[in-house]
Design an enzyme around this catalytic site. Structure first.
Site, PDB file in Angstrom:
ATOM      1  CG  ASP A   9      -2.698  -0.597   3.954  1.00 29.21           C
ATOM      2  OD1 ASP A   9      -3.537  -1.432   3.611  1.00 29.21           O
ATOM      3  OD2 ASP A   9      -2.637   0.552   3.502  1.00 29.21           O
ATOM      4  CG  ASP A 112      -5.521  -3.982   1.632  1.00 32.64           C
ATOM      5  OD1 ASP A 112      -6.548  -3.801   2.305  1.00 32.64           O
ATOM      6  OD2 ASP A 112      -4.889  -3.066   1.105  1.00 32.64           O
ATOM      7  CD  GLU A 113      -6.679  -1.697   6.420  1.00 31.64           C
ATOM      8  OE1 GLU A 113      -6.003  -0.876   7.049  1.00 31.64           O
ATOM      9  OE2 GLU A 113      -7.693  -1.398   5.773  1.00 31.64           O
TER      10      GLU A 113
HETATM   11 MG   LIG Z   1      -4.076  -1.117   1.241  1.00 28.18          MG
END
Ligand SMILES: [Mg+2]
Lengths: 420, 90
Positions: A9, A112-113
């Site tokens: 993440d 974003d992960e």
């Molecule tokens: Mg994040």
């Protein structure tokens, strides 16, 4: 056998990406990550909301999601930057592409992960924490931003581990560590517990994850119904039966579209498929992936879904080749006249940059088409998606690139399912 | 650290058969005054970078500017095909 799952993440993704761009690409001396700063809409707009905050801004009490003017009241020196979505899309793509170099199966969970299935990777199984640390350092060195890595045996525990303390950390949360690491946390830190559920649990005196784990399951089921049982399972580190387990990570690239009118002839249906293949294959090429299996899905007026698969002669990322496969799959699936409301294309059985198996009849033709696709991708990257389109879409009601989200956000597919 | 300059430049470069791109000479147009041409004397380091997904090549170079040899960093952005004088190194 236990699986080995990583959750990776990006820390304060939008803020980190803007900061890394300013420092490493533009060469600015000031680093937003070191000072109280936020990413938010236009600073003149009173409705602007904080999209991401730096750690120093967090120390001033600034929260993600609050109104910008409130954040500025808490922190008068707050530096405000606007979001740069095209930058975030390219950062996200580079991030996922890097992860694919190290993991046999990657599932992007949001912009974003991602979840990485590291099961069977010897270096990762021998020393999961060391491997996760090297992965974290590689992202930093190559791409210039920090990530948290959570390590465990399923997606739920890996994601919870990744949330422990930030930034730039590797944490494990193996099942035997649950009482020590998970149970002391306040219940709100458990996946999927929002303020409303937290209030209900507080009402019953359940304040920590451990309180929840030690509560009678039948009691929770009576009070909170199915959610009660799911949360009880989560507190024990199990995703529970209510959660659909994704069968395989890295399933493929797909898109579907509900047409603005019923499709009742093969020529229109093929054009819709082409428009879907354009977006699907552009994403594959951008990630350096090829596929060998194409699936076409159709939905009729009674909302009945049917699908058909077709194996391609070779691994490919060529728009026209995948489209021809999709058209053949459609022929076997559809009578060519019953009204269709939705069509979808999915490419699976993926490989990274697999060399083409030449077919005597048309192999060379596809080399030329591959070069054409590359040129079209470059033109679209530079001048926008609408800058070039196939002649068959000119004046047609079907958009030339169909499906998915807003063009700038297409890569950031967020799944509503909790991790299993 | 001082902010980088990032001045856009006009570039004459050579692309080899292997695809390696080498800057030869560039022209800098200051806000005031005449354009300055800089001929490179040497390249000390070539490095491909892709920070935040932005693919670029960094060149740490030497060249004559204003009557003396200076060291500086040039950057070439793959997506936009633009060259910039990123910063002076001395
Ligand atoms: Mg994040």
């Amino acid at each position: 056998m236990d699986r080995l799952i990583f959750h990776v993440d990006v820390n304060s993704a939008f803020l980190s990406w803007t900061a890394a761009h300013q420092v490493l690409v533009l060469g600015q001396g000031r680093d937003l990550r070191q000072i109280p700063s936020v990413i938010a809409g236009d600073r003149e707009d009173r409705r602007a909301v904080v999209l991401a905050k730096s750690i120093p801004a967090g120390r001033c009490g600034v929260h993600t999601g609050e109104a910008l003017f409130q954040a500025q009241r808490k922190c008068p020196d707050l530096v405000v930057e606007k979001p740069d979505y095209p930058l975030y899309v390219s950062a996200s793509r580079a991030f996922i592409a890097l992860l694919r170099r190290y993991a046999p199966a990657v599932e992007q969970y949001s912009i974003d992960e991602a979840f990485l299935d590291m099961t069977g990777v010897p270096d990762a199984e021998d020393d999961p924490v060391g491997f996760a640390g090297r992965l974290r350092d590689q992202v930093w060195e190559e791409l210039g931003f920090t990530v948290n890595v959570g390590v465990s045996v399923n997606r739920l525990l890996a994601k919870m581990a990744g949330d422990f303390s930030k930034p730039n950390q590797v944490h494990t949360l193996f099942p035997e560590e649950i009482p020590e690491k998970l149970w002391p946390l306040p219940v709100r830190r458990l996946f999927l517990i929002g303020p409303a559920t937290e209030r209900k649990l507080h009402y019953y005196g359940i304040r920590t994850v451990g309180d929840l784990a030690r509560t009678d399951r039948e009691f929770l089921r009576r009070q909170l119904h199915r959610q009660g049982e799911v949360l009880w399972n989560y507190a024990h580190g199990r995703s529970g039966s209510a959660v659909t387990e994704t069968p395989a990570l890295n399933k493929g690239y797909g898109n579907s579209v509900t047409t603005p009118f019923d499709v009742t002839d093969p020529a229109t249906a093929r054009r819709v498929l082409l428009s879907l293949c354009e977006t699907v294959t552009a994403r594959m090429r951008s990630d350096g992936q090829t596929g060998a299996l194409v699936t076409v899905q159709i939905r009729d007026r009674d909302f009945t879904d049917r699908s058909h698969q077709l194996a391609l002669a070779s691994f490919t990322d060529v728009t026209e080749e995948i489209w021809r496969g999709a058209c053949r799959a459609l022929e076997e699936l559809w009578d060519g006249e019953s009204p269709l409301r939705q069509l979808g294309v999915q490419v699976s059985r993926l490989a990274q940059g697999c060399p083409r198996q030449y077919n005597v009849f048309d192999g060379h033709r596809y080399d030329r088409l591959a070069r054409l696709d590359t040129a079209v991708d470059a033109i679209r990257a530079k001048y926008g998606e609408g800058s070039i389109l196939r002649a068959c879409f000119a004046g047609s009601p079907i958009p030339p690139m169909s499906g998915g989200l807003h063009p700038e956000r297409r890569t950031g597919v967020t799944r509503p399912l909790p991790p299993g | 650290m001082m902010d980088a300059l990032n001045l856009p430049v006009e570039m004459i470069s050579v692309c080899s058969r292997e695809g390696d791109l080498r800057p030869i000479r560039f022209r800098l147009t200051p806000e005031e005054g005449d354009p300055v041409t800089v001929r490179l004397r040497g390249i000390d380091l070539v490095q491909a970078v892709r920070y935040v997904g932005q693919e670029a090549v960094r060149y740490l170079c030497r060249g004559e500017l204003g009557g003396r040899e200076r060291r500086f960093e040039l950057r070439y952005a793959l997506r936009t095909h633009r060259w910039v004088l990123h910063r002076f190194l001395d």
